[in-house]
Motif scaffolding. Structure first.
Motif, PDB file in Angstrom:
ATOM      1  N   ALA A  32       0.857  -1.189   0.000  1.00 35.49           N
ATOM      2  CA  ALA A  32       0.000   0.000   0.000  1.00 35.49           C
ATOM      3  C   ALA A  32       0.896   1.242   0.000  1.00 35.49           C
ATOM      4  O   ALA A  32       1.810   1.339   0.824  1.00 35.49           O
ATOM      5  CB  ALA A  32      -0.904   0.002   1.212  1.00 35.49           C
ATOM      6  N   PRO A  33       0.646   2.196  -0.899  1.00 36.99           N
ATOM      7  CA  PRO A  33       1.519   3.362  -0.993  1.00 36.99           C
ATOM      8  C   PRO A  33       1.225   4.464   0.010  1.00 36.99           C
ATOM      9  O   PRO A  33       2.050   5.346   0.208  1.00 36.99           O
ATOM     10  CB  PRO A  33       1.280   3.866  -2.410  1.00 36.99           C
ATOM     11  CG  PRO A  33      -0.100   3.417  -2.741  1.00 36.99           C
ATOM     12  CD  PRO A  33      -0.299   2.129  -1.998  1.00 36.99           C
ATOM     13  N   PHE A  34       0.049   4.427   0.672  1.00 37.38           N
ATOM     14  CA  PHE A  34      -0.361   5.552   1.496  1.00 37.38           C
ATOM     15  C   PHE A  34      -0.636   5.160   2.939  1.00 37.38           C
ATOM     16  O   PHE A  34      -1.187   4.097   3.206  1.00 37.38           O
ATOM     17  CB  PHE A  34      -1.618   6.212   0.919  1.00 37.38           C
ATOM     18  CG  PHE A  34      -1.459   6.671  -0.496  1.00 37.38           C
ATOM     19  CD1 PHE A  34      -0.549   7.663  -0.826  1.00 37.38           C
ATOM     20  CD2 PHE A  34      -2.214   6.110  -1.501  1.00 37.38           C
ATOM     21  CE1 PHE A  34      -0.395   8.088  -2.126  1.00 37.38           C
ATOM     22  CE2 PHE A  34      -2.070   6.522  -2.809  1.00 37.38           C
ATOM     23  CZ  PHE A  34      -1.148   7.515  -3.133  1.00 37.38           C
ATOM     24  N   SER A  35      -0.314   6.077   3.845  1.00 30.46           N
ATOM     25  CA  SER A  35      -0.650   5.904   5.261  1.00 30.46           C
ATOM     26  C   SER A  35      -2.146   6.170   5.447  1.00 30.46           C
ATOM     27  O   SER A  35      -2.817   6.704   4.548  1.00 30.46           O
ATOM     28  CB  SER A  35       0.151   6.894   6.108  1.00 30.46           C
ATOM     29  OG  SER A  35      -0.298   8.230   5.843  1.00 30.46           O
ATOM     30  N   GLN A  36      -2.660   5.839   6.614  1.00 35.75           N
ATOM     31  CA  GLN A  36      -4.070   6.108   6.914  1.00 35.75           C
ATOM     32  C   GLN A  36      -4.362   7.610   6.855  1.00 35.75           C
ATOM     33  O   GLN A  36      -5.409   8.017   6.364  1.00 35.75           O
ATOM     34  CB  GLN A  36      -4.452   5.537   8.283  1.00 35.75           C
ATOM     35  CG  GLN A  36      -4.533   4.019   8.294  1.00 35.75           C
ATOM     36  CD  GLN A  36      -5.552   3.495   7.287  1.00 35.75           C
ATOM     37  OE1 GLN A  36      -6.684   3.966   7.206  1.00 35.75           O
ATOM     38  NE2 GLN A  36      -5.139   2.522   6.496  1.00 35.75           N
ATOM     39  N   GLN A  37      -3.432   8.418   7.332  1.00 39.31           N
ATOM     40  CA  GLN A  37      -3.617   9.872   7.291  1.00 39.31           C
ATOM     41  C   GLN A  37      -3.694  10.368   5.849  1.00 39.31           C
ATOM     42  O   GLN A  37      -4.554  11.176   5.512  1.00 39.31           O
ATOM     43  CB  GLN A  37      -2.477  10.586   8.036  1.00 39.31           C
ATOM     44  CG  GLN A  37      -2.575  12.106   7.985  1.00 39.31           C
ATOM     45  CD  GLN A  37      -3.878  12.656   8.564  1.00 39.31           C
ATOM     46  OE1 GLN A  37      -4.379  12.148   9.558  1.00 39.31           O
ATOM     47  NE2 GLN A  37      -4.419  13.681   7.951  1.00 39.31           N
ATOM     48  N   THR A  38      -2.816   9.872   4.991  1.00 42.62           N
ATOM     49  CA  THR A  38      -2.835  10.286   3.587  1.00 42.62           C
ATOM     50  C   THR A  38      -4.117   9.833   2.911  1.00 42.62           C
ATOM     51  O   THR A  38      -4.683  10.563   2.094  1.00 42.62           O
ATOM     52  CB  THR A  38      -1.592   9.757   2.854  1.00 42.62           C
ATOM     53  OG1 THR A  38      -0.418  10.290   3.483  1.00 42.62           O
ATOM     54  CG2 THR A  38      -1.597  10.180   1.384  1.00 42.62           C
TER      55      THR A  38
END
Length: 93
Positions: A56-62
């Motif tokens: 997955a390329p993105f954090s939860q915040q992103t």
């Protein structure tokens, strides 16, 4: 996309390309790149490199920020739509 600060820079050769993207998706990507202080090309490269490794390329915040941009730009497309997109016919004036 977290950068690994300890890694040595990797030299690459980039080429200009003419990629067509859905209009609202491009707006979301540009807004995200701007927010992350990176170029659109760098963002896309990061997304693709993560996808190629099944990561997955993105954090939860992103992801939350992406949802806000999607709402702002009216983007309702989901992954399930990816094989069913067709180009809107341009009207003749």
């Amino acid at each position: 996309m977290a950068q690994e600060k300890d890694r040595e820079a990797v030299e690459v050769e980039r080429v200009q390309t003419g990629v067509r993207l859905e209009k609202r998706m491009l707006k979301v990507l540009k807004a995200l790149a701007e927010q992350k202080d990176m170029t659109l090309g760098d963002l896309l490269e990061g997304i693709v490199l993560h996808a190629f490794e099944g990561k997955a390329p993105f954090s939860q915040q992103t992801l939350k920020e992406i949802e806000q941009f999607k709402t702002l730009y009216g983007m309702t497309l989901r992954a399930a739509d990816s094989h069913n997109l067709r180009e809107r016919r341009k009207s003749r004036d």
